[in-house]
Design an enzyme around this catalytic site. Structure first.
Site, short mmCIF file in Angstrom:
data_model
loop_
_atom_site.label_atom_id
_atom_site.label_comp_id
_atom_site.label_asym_id
_atom_site.label_seq_id
_atom_site.Cartn_x
_atom_site.Cartn_y
_atom_site.Cartn_z
N LYS A 29 0.85 -1.21 0.00
CA LYS A 29 0.00 0.00 0.00
C LYS A 29 0.87 1.24 0.00
O LYS A 29 0.46 2.32 0.45
CB LYS A 29 -0.93 0.01 1.23
N ARG A 30 2.07 1.09 -0.49
CA ARG A 30 3.04 2.21 -0.60
C ARG A 30 3.26 2.88 0.76
O ARG A 30 3.46 4.08 0.86
CB ARG A 30 2.60 3.23 -1.65
N ALA B 90 3.16 7.01 1.13
CA ALA B 90 2.13 7.68 0.31
C ALA B 90 1.16 8.49 1.14
O ALA B 90 0.12 8.93 0.65
CB ALA B 90 1.37 6.64 -0.51
N LEU C 53 -1.57 9.67 4.15
CA LEU C 53 -2.81 9.14 4.76
C LEU C 53 -3.36 7.97 3.96
O LEU C 53 -3.39 8.04 2.72
CB LEU C 53 -3.85 10.27 4.78
N LEU D 105 -5.91 6.60 2.15
CA LEU D 105 -7.11 7.21 1.56
C LEU D 105 -8.26 6.23 1.49
O LEU D 105 -9.43 6.62 1.54
CB LEU D 105 -6.78 7.76 0.17
N GLY E 165 1.06 12.97 4.07
CA GLY E 165 1.47 12.57 5.42
C GLY E 165 2.84 11.92 5.46
O GLY E 165 3.49 11.88 6.51
N GLU F 250 5.02 14.70 6.04
CA GLU F 250 4.87 15.13 7.44
C GLU F 250 5.68 14.23 8.36
O GLU F 250 6.33 14.70 9.30
CB GLU F 250 3.38 15.12 7.82
N GLU G 234 -2.72 17.29 -1.00
CA GLU G 234 -3.97 17.31 -0.24
C GLU G 234 -5.09 18.05 -0.98
O GLU G 234 -6.25 17.63 -0.97
CB GLU G 234 -3.75 17.95 1.14
N ARG H 111 -7.05 16.10 -3.29
CA ARG H 111 -7.89 15.08 -2.65
C ARG H 111 -9.04 15.71 -1.85
O ARG H 111 -9.78 15.00 -1.18
CB ARG H 111 -7.06 14.22 -1.69
N GLY I 137 -2.78 17.31 8.01
CA GLY I 137 -3.24 17.04 9.36
C GLY I 137 -2.20 16.34 10.20
O GLY I 137 -2.45 15.96 11.34
C1 1HE Z 1 -2.84 3.66 -1.19
C2 1HE Z 1 -2.29 4.94 -1.06
C3 1HE Z 1 -2.84 5.80 -0.07
C4 1HE Z 1 -1.23 3.91 -2.62
N1 1HE Z 1 -3.87 5.31 0.65
N2 1HE Z 1 -3.85 3.23 -0.45
N3 1HE Z 1 -1.61 10.53 -0.64
C5 1HE Z 1 -1.72 10.57 -1.98
O1 1HE Z 1 -2.52 11.27 -2.56
C6 1HE Z 1 -0.82 9.63 -2.74
C7 1HE Z 1 -1.64 8.52 -3.36
N4 1HE Z 1 -0.80 7.47 -3.95
C8 1HE Z 1 -0.21 7.63 -5.17
O2 1HE Z 1 -0.24 8.68 -5.80
C9 1HE Z 1 0.48 6.43 -5.71
O3 1HE Z 1 -0.07 5.27 -5.12
C10 1HE Z 1 2.04 6.42 -5.50
C11 1HE Z 1 2.66 7.50 -6.38
C12 1HE Z 1 2.40 6.66 -4.04
C13 1HE Z 1 2.60 5.03 -5.90
O4 1HE Z 1 2.19 4.72 -7.21
P1 1HE Z 1 2.32 3.19 -7.73
O5 1HE Z 1 1.91 3.20 -9.17
O6 1HE Z 1 3.66 2.67 -7.38
O7 1HE Z 1 1.29 2.35 -6.84
P2 1HE Z 1 -0.33 2.26 -6.93
O8 1HE Z 1 -0.71 1.23 -7.95
O9 1HE Z 1 -0.94 3.61 -7.09
O10 1HE Z 1 -0.69 1.77 -5.48
C14 1HE Z 1 -0.42 0.44 -5.04
C15 1HE Z 1 -1.43 0.11 -3.97
O11 1HE Z 1 -1.24 1.01 -2.88
C16 1HE Z 1 -2.85 0.32 -4.44
O12 1HE Z 1 -3.66 -0.56 -3.73
P3 1HE Z 1 -4.24 -1.91 -4.45
O13 1HE Z 1 -5.07 -2.56 -3.40
O14 1HE Z 1 -5.00 -1.45 -5.65
O15 1HE Z 1 -3.00 -2.73 -4.84
C17 1HE Z 1 -3.16 1.72 -3.96
O16 1HE Z 1 -4.52 1.96 -3.80
C18 1HE Z 1 -2.45 1.72 -2.63
N5 1HE Z 1 -2.16 3.06 -2.18
N6 1HE Z 1 -1.28 5.07 -1.95
C19 1HE Z 1 -4.34 4.08 0.46
N7 1HE Z 1 -2.39 7.00 0.16
C20 1HE Z 1 -2.94 13.35 8.30
S1 1HE Z 1 -3.49 14.06 6.88
C21 1HE Z 1 -2.41 13.58 5.64
C22 1HE Z 1 -3.00 13.93 4.30
C23 1HE Z 1 -2.37 13.15 3.19
O17 1HE Z 1 -1.49 12.36 3.36
S2 1HE Z 1 -3.01 13.47 1.63
C24 1HE Z 1 -1.97 12.60 0.56
C25 1HE Z 1 -2.50 11.22 0.26
#
Ligand code: 1HE
Length: 275
Positions: free
Chosen positions: A24-25, A61, A63, A65, A110, A113, A133, A136, A141
């Site tokens: 889940k990265r 990656a 929070l 999501l 996060g 963070e 963020e 999204r 946070g």
């Molecule tokens: C996840 C998450 C996640 C991956 N929550 N499951 N963070 C983001 O907006 C970043 C979102 N993630 C991405 O943009 C990409 O996943 C990555 C660039 C990090 C990696 O890409 P990649 O092509 O290597 O992997 P993938 O195919 O996108 O993801 C592999 C799996 O990880 C997949 O799950 P699967 O069940 O389909 O295999 C994804 O759904 C899962 N995955 N990232 C949940 N973030 C306290 S407030 C903080 C606020 C924030 O952090 S906002 C930023 C959120």
């Protein structure tokens, strides 16, 4: 301590904690956050520095999501979740033990963070940073408005959030998001090895000096000049009470300690990029 989403180990006086949710990265859900808080709340006394790293191609990656979507959190519920992030990451920043983060791939939301709570950040050349963020529909946070903004400046963080753009490792290095960049293609040590070497060197400092560095400097930066100088005076008095002062200063006086010179072996050759 036994964990599901963290791997822990000890290498001499260095505690090694590895985010272990690469499928889940290394996204942080409530269970992972609880484990991070537990680890940093009960570091044994013999651990003098901590290496924080992650399995897989991406450091973190941010929070989880999927969990956030499934739980449909109310405003108050999400505020409480985020207060938990603040608590856990405060333990990292102010726990009294130096934390060296080893970064690769995505260090986003996060994940940034989390990295911002560490004291030294070593980045593999694959590292990139972003605060997506806004795309999204949420906000930071996990302490970015405090910790990340102080690293890159508040206006730069606003710009990063508004645009959601990718900050590559070289820009991240210039901004202070990475202190050292390791690029094996140009002969640098792999980031994980360099970060461990740094952690071992830092673990060799006097523990009270390290305690003062990681607990007081950021706090003093928030104080007025007069309060800061007062706090610094108190801090050096505490450090002076340590039993290593006479021994370490004595080694220098007896000409047995390494000199502070580029060629003396006192410092590591850091993997710095020019400019
Ligand atoms: C996840 C998450 C996640 C991956 N929550 N499951 N963070 C983001 O907006 C970043 C979102 N993630 C991405 O943009 C990409 O996943 C990555 C660039 C990090 C990696 O890409 P990649 O092509 O290597 O992997 P993938 O195919 O996108 O993801 C592999 C799996 O990880 C997949 O799950 P699967 O069940 O389909 O295999 C994804 O759904 C899962 N995955 N990232 C949940 N973030 C306290 S407030 C903080 C606020 C924030 O952090 S906002 C930023 C959120």
């Amino acid at each position: 301590m036994s964990f599901q989403y963290l791997k822990t180990a000890e290498i001499g006086a260095v505690g090694v904690v590895t985010l272990d949710r690469a499928s889940k990265r290394n996204a942080i859900d409530e269970a992972t956050l609880a484990e991070i808080e537990e680890y940093f709340s009960s570091v044994p006394d013999h651990i003098k520095a901590i290496l924080l790293k992650a399995e897989g191609e991406h450091f973190c990656a941010g929070l989880d999501l999927k969990e956030h979507f499934d739980k449909k959190r109310t405003p108050v519920e999400f505020m409480r979740v985020c207060q938990g992030w603040h608590r856990a990451f405060d333990k990292i920043q102010f726990g009294g033990i130096p934390v060296i983060a080893c970064l690769q791939g995505a260090v986003v939301g996060g994940g940034l963070e989390l990295a911002s709570a560490a004291h030294v950040r070593v980045a593999d050349v694959s590292t990139y940073f972003a605060l997506p963020e806004g795309t999204r529909g949420i906000f930071t946070g996990g302490g970015a408005t405090v910790r990340t903004a102080r690293i890159v400046s508040a206006p730069r963080m606003v710009e990063m959030m508004l645009t959601g753009r990718i900050v590559d490792v070289h820009e991240g290095h210039r901004l202070g998001l990475a202190h050292h960049v390791c690029d094996p293609a140009r002969g640098d040590m792999p980031a994980a090895e360099f970060a461990l070497e740094l952690a071992q060197k830092i673990a060799g400092n006097a523990p009270l000096s390290n305690y003062a560095m990681v607990t007081s400097i950021s706090r003093i930066a928030d104080m007025s000049t007069t309060d800061g100088l007062f706090a610094e005076g108190l801090m050096i008095a505490v450090v002076q009470s340590g039993d290593e002062v006479q021994q370490r200063v004595g080694e220098f006086v007896a000409k047995k300690a390494a000199k502070v010179k580029p060629d003396s072996g006192a410092g590591l050759a850091p993997q710095r990029l020019p400019g």
